[in-house]
Enzyme design. Structure first.
Site, short mmCIF file in Angstrom:
data_model
loop_
_atom_site.label_atom_id
_atom_site.label_comp_id
_atom_site.label_asym_id
_atom_site.label_seq_id
_atom_site.Cartn_x
_atom_site.Cartn_y
_atom_site.Cartn_z
N HIS A 1 -10.88 33.12 -8.22
CA HIS A 1 -10.97 33.79 -6.92
C HIS A 1 -11.42 32.83 -5.83
O HIS A 1 -12.22 31.93 -6.05
CB HIS A 1 -11.92 34.98 -7.01
N ASP A 2 -10.84 33.01 -4.64
CA ASP A 2 -11.21 32.29 -3.42
C ASP A 2 -10.88 30.80 -3.49
O ASP A 2 -11.33 30.04 -2.63
CB ASP A 2 -12.70 32.47 -3.10
N GLY B 1 -13.96 29.76 -9.42
CA GLY B 1 -13.87 30.30 -8.08
C GLY B 1 -14.30 29.33 -7.00
O GLY B 1 -15.07 28.39 -7.24
#
Length: 266
Positions: free
Chosen positions: A121-122, A139
């Site tokens: 994520h991100d 992430g």
């Protein structure tokens, strides 16, 4: 012109462009956008607020766009954006962003993600990046253009890898990797410049020589890194490739720079 297999489940709200192929037993969610020429070969699941760029191909059992593997995620409307002409092989996972990281995970163009690799994520992945089998990207990472990861390599959260770098197979990378760098090991250390990659991509002998001279200066054992960076910035101000390395080191980061193994520690 769209080819959707009878066994596939495509939500009527999904945006499916002409020329898309959705193979047997695929599942496509309501907020998904598939651009022209996307191919989901079979047994692919694409969910969430996910956009997949033109001509990207995804192979069986990939899971794209499901909720981030972050215990702080509370269902916020984050996104996953995948560019054009990507190759996403079997069992690859890619997760959208979170409120704590900008709300978007972004993958560039012309990348290859081989079997069972993961984009956390991100994270932001540039163009022409290669993840070999089982590469793990945590992430909030940032991967610049033309980076190659060997099989089983892992990058710690918030890590950065500069353009044209090479991360050796099975490496555990907990610090930032300079542009054009070559790192290996657990924990990974800097081995030098990615000379083979530079030659393959057409860098001239003069460009490579300047980078080698700058590398020797930047990672000498005398003085401080800060002083060596400033000296390199003055000496190589007219060398864009060297300044890529200098500016990368100067940039603010949550991680230290991956350094060569000290001769005294070897």
């Amino acid at each position: 012109m769209t080819n959707i297999h009878p066994t596939a489940i495509v939500d009527p709200k999904a945006q499916v462009a002409p020329g898309v192929t959705v193979g047997p037993y695929c599942v496509v969610g309501a907020n998904v956008v598939l651009d022209d020429g996307v191919v989901l070969h079979s047994h692919v699941v694409v969910e969430g607020r996910t956009t997949i760029g033109a001509r990207t191909q995804i192979y069986p059992f990939a899971s794209i766009g499901h909720a981030p593997q972050d215990l702080k995620f509370k269902g916020e409307p984050s996104r996953l954006e995948i560019g054009t002409d990507n190759l996403i092989r079997e069992h690859v996972t890619m997760n959208p962003g979170t409120e704590g990281g900008g709300m978007v995970t972004r993958v560039g163009n012309h990348c290859a993600f081989l079997t069972a690799s993961h984009v956390g994520h991100d994270s932001i992945v540039g163009d022409h990046v290669v993840f070999s089998n089982n590469v793990m990207l945590a992430g909030h990472c940032k991967i610049d253009d033309y980076v190659i990861f060997g099989g089983g390599a892992a990058l710690h959260q918030f890590g950065r890898v500069g353009k044209h770098a090479f991360v050796g197979g099975m490496s555990a990378v907990e610090n930032d990797v300079i542009p054009y760098g070559l790192v290996v090991g657990n924990r990974a250390h800097l081995m030098g410049l990615n000379l083979i990659g530079l030659k393959r991509r057409g860098f001239t002998r003069e460009q490579i020589q300047a980078m080698r001279e700058a590398y020797s200066l930047l990672f000498a054992e005398q003085g401080t890194l800060r002083d060596r960076v400033e000296e390199a910035a003055e000496r190589f101000a007219d060398k864009p490739e060297v300044m890529e390395i200098v500016n990368f080191i100067r940039s603010e980061s949550d991680r230290a720079i991956c350094m060569p193994r000290s001769e005294r520690a070897a």
